[in-house]
Design a protein around this motif. Structure first.
Motif, PDB file in Angstrom:
ATOM      1  N   MET A   1       0.831  -1.212   0.000  1.00  7.54           N
ATOM      2  CA  MET A   1       0.000   0.000   0.000  1.00  7.54           C
ATOM      3  C   MET A   1       0.865   1.261   0.000  1.00  7.54           C
ATOM      4  O   MET A   1       0.535   2.258  -0.660  1.00  7.54           O
ATOM      5  N   LEU A   2       1.978   1.232   0.731  1.00  6.54           N
ATOM      6  CA  LEU A   2       2.862   2.391   0.763  1.00  6.54           C
ATOM      7  C   LEU A   2       3.473   2.663  -0.615  1.00  6.54           C
ATOM      8  O   LEU A   2       3.527   3.817  -1.064  1.00  6.54           O
ATOM      9  N   TYR A   3       3.947   1.608  -1.264  1.00  7.13           N
ATOM     10  CA  TYR A   3       4.607   1.788  -2.558  1.00  7.13           C
ATOM     11  C   TYR A   3       3.622   2.237  -3.639  1.00  7.13           C
ATOM     12  O   TYR A   3       3.920   3.123  -4.432  1.00  7.13           O
ATOM     13  N   SER A   4       2.447   1.600  -3.658  1.00  3.81           N
ATOM     14  CA  SER A   4       1.465   1.899  -4.714  1.00  3.81           C
ATOM     15  C   SER A   4       0.521   3.036  -4.342  1.00  3.81           C
ATOM     16  O   SER A   4      -0.233   3.508  -5.194  1.00  3.81           O
ATOM     17  N   GLU A   5       0.565   3.458  -3.060  1.00  2.00           N
ATOM     18  CA  GLU A   5      -0.370   4.458  -2.537  1.00  2.00           C
ATOM     19  C   GLU A   5      -1.825   4.014  -2.708  1.00  2.00           C
ATOM     20  O   GLU A   5      -2.738   4.841  -2.824  1.00  2.00           O
ATOM     21  N   GLY A   6      -1.998   2.687  -2.729  1.00  2.00           N
ATOM     22  CA  GLY A   6      -3.342   2.133  -2.846  1.00  2.00           C
ATOM     23  C   GLY A   6      -3.953   2.244  -4.225  1.00  2.00           C
ATOM     24  O   GLY A   6      -5.147   1.983  -4.405  1.00  2.00           O
ATOM     25  N   ILE A   7      -3.140   2.617  -5.224  1.00  2.00           N
ATOM     26  CA  ILE A   7      -3.641   2.829  -6.592  1.00  2.00           C
ATOM     27  C   ILE A   7      -3.055   1.769  -7.521  1.00  2.00           C
ATOM     28  O   ILE A   7      -1.839   1.525  -7.495  1.00  2.00           O
ATOM     29  N   PRO A   8      -3.881   1.131  -8.358  1.00  2.00           N
ATOM     30  CA  PRO A   8      -3.355   0.138  -9.311  1.00  2.00           C
ATOM     31  C   PRO A   8      -2.342   0.758 -10.263  1.00  2.00           C
ATOM     32  O   PRO A   8      -2.456   1.931 -10.625  1.00  2.00           O
ATOM     33  N   ILE A   9      -1.351  -0.028 -10.653  1.00  2.00           N
ATOM     34  CA  ILE A   9      -0.361   0.398 -11.645  1.00  2.00           C
ATOM     35  C   ILE A   9      -0.668  -0.355 -12.935  1.00  2.00           C
ATOM     36  O   ILE A   9      -0.478  -1.566 -13.015  1.00  2.00           O
ATOM     37  N   SER A  10      -1.156   0.364 -13.943  1.00  2.00           N
ATOM     38  CA  SER A  10      -1.709  -0.286 -15.142  1.00  2.00           C
ATOM     39  C   SER A  10      -0.947   0.106 -16.407  1.00  2.00           C
ATOM     40  O   SER A  10       0.008   0.888 -16.367  1.00  2.00           O
ATOM     41  N   ASN A  11      -1.405  -0.479 -17.538  1.00  4.70           N
ATOM     42  CA  ASN A  11      -0.846  -0.216 -18.869  1.00  4.70           C
ATOM     43  C   ASN A  11       0.655  -0.488 -18.901  1.00  4.70           C
ATOM     44  O   ASN A  11       1.474   0.417 -19.095  1.00  4.70           O
ATOM     45  N   LEU A  12       0.991  -1.751 -18.722  1.00  2.00           N
ATOM     46  CA  LEU A  12       2.389  -2.152 -18.589  1.00  2.00           C
ATOM     47  C   LEU A  12       3.017  -2.611 -19.898  1.00  2.00           C
ATOM     48  O   LEU A  12       4.176  -3.027 -19.915  1.00  2.00           O
ATOM     49  N   GLY A  13       2.249  -2.594 -20.972  1.00  2.00           N
ATOM     50  CA  GLY A  13       2.808  -2.928 -22.276  1.00  2.00           C
ATOM     51  C   GLY A  13       2.478  -4.339 -22.731  1.00  2.00           C
ATOM     52  O   GLY A  13       2.271  -5.231 -21.906  1.00  2.00           O
ATOM     53  N   SER A  14       2.450  -4.535 -24.025  1.00  2.00           N
ATOM     54  CA  SER A  14       2.051  -5.822 -24.600  1.00  2.00           C
ATOM     55  C   SER A  14       3.095  -6.913 -24.348  1.00  2.00           C
ATOM     56  O   SER A  14       2.751  -8.087 -24.204  1.00  2.00           O
ATOM     57  N   SER A  15       4.364  -6.535 -24.274  1.00  3.23           N
ATOM     58  CA  SER A  15       5.414  -7.538 -24.043  1.00  3.23           C
ATOM     59  C   SER A  15       5.255  -8.184 -22.675  1.00  3.23           C
ATOM     60  O   SER A  15       5.383  -9.405 -22.522  1.00  3.23           O
ATOM     61  N   PHE A  16       4.969  -7.350 -21.673  1.00  2.50           N
ATOM     62  CA  PHE A  16       4.773  -7.891 -20.334  1.00  2.50           C
ATOM     63  C   PHE A  16       3.450  -8.649 -20.252  1.00  2.50           C
ATOM     64  O   PHE A  16       3.361  -9.695 -19.602  1.00  2.50           O
ATOM     65  N   GLU A  17       2.434  -8.149 -20.910  1.00  2.00           N
ATOM     66  CA  GLU A  17       1.117  -8.792 -20.883  1.00  2.00           C
ATOM     67  C   GLU A  17       1.163 -10.190 -21.487  1.00  2.00           C
ATOM     68  O   GLU A  17       0.388 -11.076 -21.094  1.00  2.00           O
TER      69      GLU A  17
ATOM     70  N   ILE B   1       3.848 -12.167 -10.675  1.00  2.00           N
ATOM     71  CA  ILE B   1       4.149 -11.753 -12.055  1.00  2.00           C
ATOM     72  C   ILE B   1       3.058 -12.245 -13.003  1.00  2.00           C
ATOM     73  O   ILE B   1       2.607 -11.515 -13.896  1.00  2.00           O
ATOM     74  N   LEU B   2       2.608 -13.493 -12.805  1.00  2.00           N
ATOM     75  CA  LEU B   2       1.559 -14.048 -13.665  1.00  2.00           C
ATOM     76  C   LEU B   2       0.242 -13.288 -13.509  1.00  2.00           C
ATOM     77  O   LEU B   2      -0.426 -12.970 -14.495  1.00  2.00           O
ATOM     78  N   VAL B   3      -0.129 -12.991 -12.260  1.00  2.00           N
ATOM     79  CA  VAL B   3      -1.374 -12.256 -12.004  1.00  2.00           C
ATOM     80  C   VAL B   3      -1.313 -10.864 -12.633  1.00  2.00           C
ATOM     81  O   VAL B   3      -2.255 -10.417 -13.304  1.00  2.00           O
ATOM     82  N   THR B   4      -0.201 -10.177 -12.416  1.00  4.85           N
ATOM     83  CA  THR B   4      -0.047  -8.807 -12.909  1.00  4.85           C
ATOM     84  C   THR B   4      -0.054  -8.750 -14.430  1.00  4.85           C
ATOM     85  O   THR B   4      -0.702  -7.884 -15.033  1.00  4.85           O
ATOM     86  N   SER B   5       0.663  -9.675 -15.060  1.00  4.25           N
ATOM     87  CA  SER B   5       0.725  -9.663 -16.525  1.00  4.25           C
ATOM     88  C   SER B   5      -0.600 -10.062 -17.149  1.00  4.25           C
ATOM     89  O   SER B   5      -0.978  -9.543 -18.212  1.00  4.25           O
ATOM     90  N   ARG B   6      -1.343 -10.962 -16.492  1.00  2.00           N
ATOM     91  CA  ARG B   6      -2.648 -11.356 -17.038  1.00  2.00           C
ATOM     92  C   ARG B   6      -3.630 -10.190 -17.024  1.00  2.00           C
ATOM     93  O   ARG B   6      -4.398  -9.986 -17.971  1.00  2.00           O
ATOM     94  N   LEU B   7      -3.587  -9.398 -15.965  1.00  2.00           N
ATOM     95  CA  LEU B   7      -4.480  -8.237 -15.859  1.00  2.00           C
ATOM     96  C   LEU B   7      -3.892  -6.994 -16.523  1.00  2.00           C
ATOM     97  O   LEU B   7      -4.600  -6.002 -16.690  1.00  2.00           O
ATOM     98  N   ASN B   8      -2.594  -7.061 -16.872  1.00  3.93           N
ATOM     99  CA  ASN B   8      -1.848  -5.897 -17.352  1.00  3.93           C
ATOM    100  C   ASN B   8      -1.951  -4.750 -16.353  1.00  3.93           C
ATOM    101  O   ASN B   8      -1.983  -3.573 -16.718  1.00  3.93           O
ATOM    102  N   SER B   9      -2.024  -5.128 -15.078  1.00  2.00           N
ATOM    103  CA  SER B   9      -2.189  -4.144 -14.005  1.00  2.00           C
ATOM    104  C   SER B   9      -1.832  -4.792 -12.670  1.00  2.00           C
ATOM    105  O   SER B   9      -2.196  -5.947 -12.424  1.00  2.00           O
ATOM    106  N   ALA B  10      -1.125  -4.047 -11.819  1.00  2.00           N
ATOM    107  CA  ALA B  10      -0.812  -4.523 -10.479  1.00  2.00           C
ATOM    108  C   ALA B  10      -1.831  -3.941  -9.506  1.00  2.00           C
ATOM    109  O   ALA B  10      -1.906  -2.726  -9.332  1.00  2.00           O
TER     110      ALA B  10
END
Length: 318
Positions: free
Chosen positions: A142-158, A232-241
């Motif tokens: 929560m501290l690092y993300s400030e409670g906000i999703p980090i999205s749009n990570l690119g097609s390569s990561f997705e 990593i799998l969860v984040t890349s599947r959603l293209n969002s942390a």
């Protein structure tokens, strides 16, 4: 002999019966699209659960894997999208997909190492030490993300979480590689034999000259790294942390381990059994969704399944 075969096959029998019941109740279950979806979904739990298997084989427990998954997820996404800025040095460090993934794996390893260090150095019960890490890692997320999703990570990561390779989803390939690696470690290495020895009788293992603390450090470190792979799998599947990712994942992984036949007392079990347990949990979740069962009832059913698995484990020990 027949009883022994039946005991070893009880997870497979349970999986077959579960699939049969869901198939009779829903015509959507045995479709190709749904089965691939189930395999893609369980790949995350498989990665986490094989790490948990090593811990439980050693008569330990790790309640922090869900929070470690979340923290490594936001770290991976944050490094990939925003890099690291050191204002005092007027320095910016950017990350490729590979760099962000490696950073997440290293951090997962270090968090697991911290669990092992706390347990071995201060003789803290694994339940307490990993419960503390559960809270620490979730707060850090929560501290690092400030409670906000980090999205749009690119097609390569997705592609890692959503792509296909040779007609099979990439997450399934990753989970297969992880499982094969862990099967090799537990069955073909001295390290794996030491894990079983410690779980079977820690005092006897110590008297045999096994470095108990070093093995525990490595096992908890591997469990943390496996949680990072799941993240990593969860984040890349959603293209969002998502900052709340991984909630209750530790329960699913423990359920998969116990249902797969690994004893909570340690020393008995296998990675392949855990995979079957993870498939059972995944099929159960999918079946309840297809049958439009309330999410609240899904939690009740899952809890009852875990309880039943533990009861069977205790009966088997007797």
């Amino acid at each position: 002999m027949n009883k022994e075969i039946l005991k070893k096959s009880q997870s497979l029998i349970a999986l077959f019966l579960l699939c049969l019941v869901i198939t009779l109740l829903s015509d959507k279950f045995l479709t190709g699209a749904n089965l691939w979806n189930v395999l893609r979904q369980i790949s995350v739990n498989v990665c986490i659960s094989v790490g948990m298997t090593l811990v439980v084989l050693m008569a330990g427990i790790d309640l922090s894997v869900g929070s470690v998954l979340a923290f490594t997820s936001v770290i991976c996404a944050g490094f990939l999208k925003n890099g690291i800025t050191i204002e005092s040095l007027d320095l910016f460090v950017g990350f490729t997909v590979l760099g962000a993934v490696l950073a997440a794996l290293i951090i997962g390893f270090l968090l697991g190492l911290f669990n092992g260090w706390a347990i071995t150095t201060f003789a803290i019960p694994p339940f307490v030490a990993t419960l503390a890490m559960l809270t620490i890692a979730r707060g850090a997320t929560m501290l690092y993300s400030e409670g906000i999703p980090i999205s749009n990570l690119g097609s390569s990561f997705e592609y890692i979480g959503s792509g296909w390779f040779l007609g099979i989803p990439v997450p399934v390939w990753i989970s297969i590689i992880v499982v094969l690696l862990m099967v090799f470690i537990t069955k073909k290495t001295t390290f794996g034999r030491y894990i079983y020895a410690i779980g079977g009788n820690e005092k006897a293992a110590y008297l045999s000259g096994i470095n108990i603390n070093r093995i525990k450090l490595m096992v908890y470190s591997l469990a943390g790294m496996m949680a990072a792979i799941g993240g990593i799998l969860v984040t890349s599947r959603l293209n969002s942390a998502q900052p709340n990712a991984g909630t209750s994942y530790e329960l699913d992984s423990i359920a998969a381990v116990v249902i797969g036949g690994t004893s909570l007392s340690g020393g008995v079990g296998s990675v392949t059994g855990t995979v079957i347990g993870a498939v059972i949990i995944g099929v159960l979740n999918n079946g309840l969704v297809l049958l439009n069962v309330s999410p609240f009832w899904q939690q009740v059913v899952k809890g009852l399944v875990i309880l039943l698995a533990v009861i069977i484990d205790r009966k088997s020990k007797k």
